[in-house]
Design an enzyme around this catalytic site. Structure first.
Site, PDB file in Angstrom:
ATOM      1  N   ARG A   1      28.225 -18.697 -11.170  1.00 15.46           N
ATOM      2  CA  ARG A   1      28.283 -20.015 -11.801  1.00 15.46           C
ATOM      3  C   ARG A   1      27.169 -20.858 -11.199  1.00 15.46           C
ATOM      4  NH1 ARG A   1      30.930 -17.752 -14.944  1.00 15.46           N
ATOM      5  NH2 ARG A   1      33.001 -18.216 -15.778  1.00 15.46           N
TER       6      ARG A   1
ATOM      7  N   GLU B   1      25.127 -26.220 -18.678  1.00 21.18           N
ATOM      8  CA  GLU B   1      24.866 -25.202 -19.701  1.00 21.18           C
ATOM      9  C   GLU B   1      25.191 -25.740 -21.076  1.00 21.18           C
ATOM     10  OE1 GLU B   1      26.790 -21.511 -18.686  1.00 21.18           O
ATOM     11  OE2 GLU B   1      25.713 -21.375 -16.791  1.00 21.18           O
TER      12      GLU B   1
ATOM     13  N   HIS C   1      23.356 -17.136 -19.704  1.00 20.01           N
ATOM     14  CA  HIS C   1      24.755 -16.786 -19.391  1.00 20.01           C
ATOM     15  C   HIS C   1      25.234 -15.600 -20.241  1.00 20.01           C
ATOM     16  CE1 HIS C   1      28.696 -18.563 -17.599  1.00 20.01           C
ATOM     17  NE2 HIS C   1      28.767 -17.242 -17.703  1.00 20.01           N
TER      18      HIS C   1
END
Ligand code: GLV
Ligand code: GLV
Length: 316
Positions: free
Chosen positions: A234, A263, A282
């Site tokens: 993360r 994000e 991601h």
């Protein structure tokens, strides 16, 4: 009245079909855009189950305004987007999708590690931009992966799968974990020692209050000037400002990032302007097979909960 399952993103037909016809499925029909907060709250207020994405904030407000809610099933192994305390307080089960994504995520971790070490995205961009004028003896030279030392921070299922791959590359494998585990080939290391000794530092811890900002100026300062930092966990685990500085000043050699504090990461983010940063959006678990297997786990958990059977993959 059938129990309502609210799906927060457009999922493929076969994933929805797995829910069968004993439930009423409602879905946010966009694939690219997350459901807006007001719609999510409205839908949650009527739902028995929420099939959530890691980009949805499933917080206390939402959970408390959802009187029928019995289960939140997250399409991810991480669940830092969900307020577990609020779920517990309200008797709501939360599930994730471990195992199904372990190998796919380890593959992406290794792909990002190799890309970063050998400057694949930088070289590829240069070629497309017409900058390949001649083969040069030291053009686009990177770091050796074979035989190097990898330091894995967070030795869970994915960490172990990365360690197995590293063995195939003749690497020395160090790891740091809250609890020490028993391995024949992988060496437990003190946190600071791992940072000092590793050529590749790979982050695979969950995002919690303990791991937030875990890699900052001090930690980057301990790393070798030739080292690469790989983050597939993360974004918030790394202090991005400190990372930018270390990458600019030569404190570390390069970074491979699949995750970001914000994000989607804004395209004008300073980290994206650095040539020694390799980025992906991601996509750790984004193999076709893994994503379908993950969706299957979500559907099974939701149906088990609604059918009052034992629910697998509970995190609370
Ligand atoms: C992806 O980041 C996941 O947690 O599954
Ligand atoms: C590179 O292509 C080589 O032949 O060494």
């Amino acid at each position: 009245m059938k129990p309502i399952v609210y799906v927060t993103r457009k999922l493929p037909d076969e994933a929805i079909a797995a829910l069968g016809d004993q439930v009423e499925v409602r879905m946010w029909k966009e694939e690219e855009t997350p459901v807006p907060r007001d719609i999510l709250l409205k839908e949650a207020a009527e739902a028995t189950a929420i099939w959530s994405m890691l980009s949805d904030a499933i917080d206390r407000e939402l959970i408390e305004k959802a009187p029928n809610l019995k289960i939140i099933s997250n399409l991810a192994v991480g669940y830092n987007n969900i307020d577990l305390d609020a779920a517990r307080d309200n008797g709501v089960i939360v599930t994730n999708t471990p195992d199904a994504l372990t190998e796919a995520t380890a593959d992406l971790t290794f792909a990002l590690l190799l890309s970063t070490a050998r400057r694949l995205s930088e070289a590829s961009r240069a070629l497309r931009a017409g900058e390949w004028k001649a083969w040069t003896p030291l053009g686009f030279t990177g770091q050796d992966v074979y035989g190097a030392t990898i330091g894995i921070i967070g030795m869970g299922r994915i960490g172990e799968a990365v360690a197995r791959r590293a063995k195939g590359f003749g690497m020395r494998v160090l790891y740091h974990n809250r609890t020490r585990r028993r391995f024949e080939d992988f060496i437990y290391s003190d946190f600071d020692e791992l940072l000092k000794e590793s050529d590749f530092v790979v982050l695979l811890t969950p995002y919690t209050s303990e791991t937030a900002g875990m890699i900052g100026e001090r930690e980057l300062g301990l790393m070798k000037e030739t080292a690469c930092l790989i983050n597939v966990a993360r974004g918030g685990i790394v202090d991005e400002k400190a990372l930018e500085k270390a990458l600019k000043d030569g404190g570390i050699w390069a970074a491979g990032l699949d995750v970001f504090e914000q994000e989607p990461v804004p395209t004008d983010h300073p980290l994206l302007s650095l040539p020694n940063v390799t980025v992906t959006p991601h996509i750790g678990s984004a193999s076709i097979q893994a994503r379908h297997a993950m969706m299957q786990l979500n559907a099974e958990a939701i149906l088990a909960c609604i059918g009052k059977k034992e629910v697998q993959n509970r995190v609370c």
